[in-house]
Write an enzyme that holds these catalytic residues in place. Sequence first.
Site, short mmCIF file in Angstrom:
data_model
loop_
_atom_site.label_atom_id
_atom_site.label_comp_id
_atom_site.label_asym_id
_atom_site.label_seq_id
_atom_site.Cartn_x
_atom_site.Cartn_y
_atom_site.Cartn_z
N GLU A 50 6.35 27.97 28.09
CA GLU A 50 7.84 27.53 27.76
C GLU A 50 8.47 27.03 29.18
O GLU A 50 9.46 26.32 28.95
CB GLU A 50 8.43 28.78 27.40
CG GLU A 50 8.15 29.42 26.16
CD GLU A 50 7.08 30.24 25.87
OE1 GLU A 50 6.50 30.87 24.72
OE2 GLU A 50 6.22 30.43 26.79
N PHE A 112 10.51 45.16 19.44
CA PHE A 112 9.43 44.28 19.91
C PHE A 112 10.07 42.67 20.45
O PHE A 112 10.79 42.19 19.80
CB PHE A 112 8.50 44.01 18.74
CG PHE A 112 7.46 43.11 19.12
CD1 PHE A 112 6.52 43.36 19.79
CD2 PHE A 112 7.32 41.60 18.56
CE1 PHE A 112 5.30 42.45 20.21
CE2 PHE A 112 6.27 40.94 18.60
CZ PHE A 112 5.43 41.30 19.42
N GLN A 113 9.62 42.52 21.40
CA GLN A 113 9.95 41.02 22.10
C GLN A 113 11.42 40.85 22.31
O GLN A 113 12.13 39.74 22.16
CB GLN A 113 9.37 39.98 21.27
CG GLN A 113 8.04 39.69 21.52
CD GLN A 113 7.44 38.66 20.86
OE1 GLN A 113 7.86 37.62 20.11
NE2 GLN A 113 6.18 38.12 21.40
N LYS A 162 17.66 36.41 15.09
CA LYS A 162 17.21 35.83 14.00
C LYS A 162 17.94 36.16 12.77
O LYS A 162 18.01 35.06 11.71
CB LYS A 162 15.86 36.51 13.70
CG LYS A 162 14.72 36.09 12.87
CD LYS A 162 13.55 36.71 12.79
CE LYS A 162 12.52 35.80 11.72
NZ LYS A 162 11.22 36.58 11.82
N MET A 474 2.18 22.68 52.62
CA MET A 474 3.50 22.91 53.56
C MET A 474 3.25 24.41 54.15
O MET A 474 3.74 24.43 55.22
CB MET A 474 4.38 22.81 52.47
CG MET A 474 5.84 22.65 53.43
SD MET A 474 6.05 21.52 54.55
CE MET A 474 6.64 20.22 53.69
#
Length: 563
Positions: A50, A112-113, A162, A474
């Site tokens: 993602e 959940f999630q 959802k 760096m």
Amino acid sequence: MEMTGAQMVIEAMKLEGVDTVFGYPGGAIMNVYDEIYKQNDFRHILTRHEQAAVHAAEGYARSTGKVGVAFVTSGPGFTNAVTGLATAYMDSIPLVVISGQVPITLIGTDAFQEIDATGISRACTKHNYLVRSAKELPRILKEAFYLANSGRPGPVHVDIPKDVTAELAKFDYPTHIDLPTYRPTTKGNVRQIKKAAEAICSAKRPVFYLGGGIIHSGSADLVRELVDATQIPAVETLMARGVLPHDNPLLLGMVGMHGTYQANMAMSEADLMIALGPRFDDRVTGKLSEFAKHAKIIHVDIDPSSIGKLVDVDYPIVGDLKEVLEVMIPKVKECVDPDKYQAWREILKRYNEIHPLRYEDDEKVIKPQWVIERVGQLLGEDAIISTDVGQHQMWTAQFYPFSFPRQFITSGGLGTMGFGFPAAMGVKRAHPEKVSVNFTGDGSILMNIQELVTAVESRLPVVNIILNNHYLGMVRQWQTFFYDKRYAETDLSFQPDFVRLAEACGGIGYRVETKEEFDEALKDAVEKGVVAMIDVIVDRDENVLPMVPSGGTLYNMMLEFKD
């Protein structure tokens, strides 16, 4: 017409002219992805992470000026995307990121999630929404695109539960937006513009300080006209590379921590600084009490909160840079005498003769600066250049011959390793006629290496050039300069075989140890038009110079390092 929330999302993309969405599906956003399956209005590119989806949308947005779009799911899908949102927020990049969320009835139950996505994104977005009903979704989607690309651009996050994506409601998409509390000032104050023009004409040692706002406002042509009319020298920030063509004799180079000697000295000795769209970042200003202490300052910016935030400004002008310049240029032309600044230009020319931007080439080992110059010689304007973050990023900003705005795609404010490859995919999607090159390091490339699969599958032939010094370069440089060579966890001697890694994912790989091999590899990669990894073994101990130590002054640069 009634439709589900998921259908509304797809219809909004169509009405907003979106041709590409980058994303990754999951349970909470599955209804939207079911509608993606049924449509042919835009292309969805499945990234393998993602974070990469949002960076790819950024690459698309940064190289076009259009709003980039990404879809992610809830919970870890969203938290993976946060780095991309923060990267875009720091650099004022227009994005709309849509995330799925657990059903409204489960919000706050540790489902959940589930994650408080809007709570998390509040600090790194221009605005965010938690959609509570399908009825309000059309308005929110329209506002999201409007907010992302108006005023000072930025990412907007829309979190959709959802059950809202399954809910039926009337789809009434607004044709315009009127937000009483959000009305960016676009027209600058005419009296202030006149005073600024008079200050330009009366100055003896003026300098243009060109920032990323020029790119966002689409005003590079006007800036070029103003610089040409006045013959006043100009410096560019990292985010403004390409505003002036590299061969413009008035361009002093990049300014700041790794800026050129003449650019930094110009900022230190100027009596007037004409700041067009920068944000006075600490990597440019250095020690604030010493920054431009001899200069009056004109600052033009569409974001009033940026003016005077760090540095006192004598001529503040709030407005869209393009509209301000359209008023300012005629006023400046009426009074300016370009010959007046000849002595000033000669002083700065002499500074460049004393300490030019340079490196010591070597026939035994490839210098990273040579690689960047060589790509510029071979590809020039035919390429759009993305970078990751580190030494290779600074060398690219210093040595690539940029010729036009939006040719340089890089993470400035957040400094995000792993940005370059997915951003270069977004660039290639937006500009199939250009060669999309990603300059990266052996540390950065591994941050989103899984996108090799995306690029191959989606036929986005990015040319990745790894400047491989077997270090986190760096950080190693700072450890060399300031930590007595205590190289704590920066040695990357253990590495994958990048050639075989590229081939395993369906691309092509090259290992390069000589200049001749590099030329052959680059030409072959461009001609074949496939996803490529060119692993260039470069001098391990090369440093980025000049360098202004953190918190130091622009006029006190490290010009060399002797062991």
